[in-house]
Design a protein around this motif. Structure first.
Motif, PDB file in Angstrom:
ATOM      1  N   GLY A 151      -3.291   1.949  -6.310  1.00 52.42           N
ATOM      2  CA  GLY A 151      -2.407   3.109  -6.404  1.00 52.42           C
ATOM      3  C   GLY A 151      -2.656   4.128  -5.306  1.00 52.42           C
ATOM      4  O   GLY A 151      -1.712   4.654  -4.701  1.00 52.42           O
ATOM      5  N   GLU A 152      -3.915   4.406  -5.044  1.00 51.33           N
ATOM      6  CA  GLU A 152      -4.255   5.352  -3.977  1.00 51.33           C
ATOM      7  C   GLU A 152      -3.746   4.860  -2.631  1.00 51.33           C
ATOM      8  O   GLU A 152      -3.172   5.637  -1.851  1.00 51.33           O
ATOM      9  N   GLU A 153      -3.950   3.581  -2.361  1.00 47.64           N
ATOM     10  CA  GLU A 153      -3.512   3.031  -1.077  1.00 47.64           C
ATOM     11  C   GLU A 153      -1.984   3.018  -0.985  1.00 47.64           C
ATOM     12  O   GLU A 153      -1.425   3.223   0.101  1.00 47.64           O
ATOM     13  N   GLU A 206      -2.483   1.877   6.817  1.00 47.62           N
ATOM     14  CA  GLU A 206      -2.411   2.123   5.372  1.00 47.62           C
ATOM     15  C   GLU A 206      -1.823   0.919   4.636  1.00 47.62           C
ATOM     16  O   GLU A 206      -2.282   0.559   3.554  1.00 47.62           O
ATOM     17  N   ALA A 207      -0.810   0.286   5.219  1.00 43.98           N
ATOM     18  CA  ALA A 207      -0.241  -0.910   4.592  1.00 43.98           C
ATOM     19  C   ALA A 207      -1.278  -2.032   4.535  1.00 43.98           C
ATOM     20  O   ALA A 207      -1.347  -2.775   3.549  1.00 43.98           O
ATOM     21  N   SER A 208      -2.108  -2.136   5.554  1.00 45.09           N
ATOM     22  CA  SER A 208      -3.182  -3.136   5.550  1.00 45.09           C
ATOM     23  C   SER A 208      -4.189  -2.851   4.447  1.00 45.09           C
ATOM     24  O   SER A 208      -4.642  -3.772   3.755  1.00 45.09           O
ATOM     25  N   ASP A 209      -4.538  -1.579   4.273  1.00 48.47           N
ATOM     26  CA  ASP A 209      -5.440  -1.200   3.172  1.00 48.47           C
ATOM     27  C   ASP A 209      -4.820  -1.556   1.827  1.00 48.47           C
ATOM     28  O   ASP A 209      -5.507  -2.041   0.923  1.00 48.47           O
ATOM     29  N   LEU A 210      -3.518  -1.318   1.687  1.00 50.25           N
ATOM     30  CA  LEU A 210      -2.816  -1.636   0.443  1.00 50.25           C
ATOM     31  C   LEU A 210      -2.849  -3.134   0.160  1.00 50.25           C
ATOM     32  O   LEU A 210      -3.173  -3.558  -0.964  1.00 50.25           O
TER      33      LEU A 210
END
Length: 106
Positions: A42-44, A63-67
């Motif tokens: 959720g945070e990502e 950020e999309a990679s972290d998600l």
């Protein structure tokens, strides 16, 4: 992309199986439980949305990679893989998004 996700999935599964929380971020997050993993997803997701609205493409990609990474951990913790996601997307292929969404509202 499939090869990259497959490699990521294998690494995450290996780290979960080893369970070495002191040596692995994946294992340490999993040790905190599914709720904590879901919270990180959720945070990502929120960070991805914020980056999409306020940042350049490099930030959105990060950020999309972290998600995707955290979503991969959640899937693996549940015993699921990207093959299940691909199968669902394949099932939906050719179906209007409006039609598919309406079918889930029953």
């Amino acid at each position: 992309m499939g090869e990259t996700l497959g490699r990521l999935e294998a690494t995450i599964n290996d780290r979960l199986a080893a369970g070495e929380a002191e040596a692995s971020y994946v294992a340490s997050l999993a040790a905190k439980g599914r709720a904590k993993i879901a919270q990180k997803v959720g945070e990502e997701a929120v960070e991805t949305v914020i980056a999409a609205l306020d940042s350049d493409d490099r930030d959105v990609i990060g950020e999309a990679s972290d998600l995707v990474f955290h979503l991969s951990i959640l899937l693996a913790e549940r015993g699921l893989g990207w093959d299940a996601i691909a199968a669902e997307l394949d099932r939906r292929d050719g179906t209007s998004g409006h039609t598919e969404k309406a079918s889930r509202q029953n």
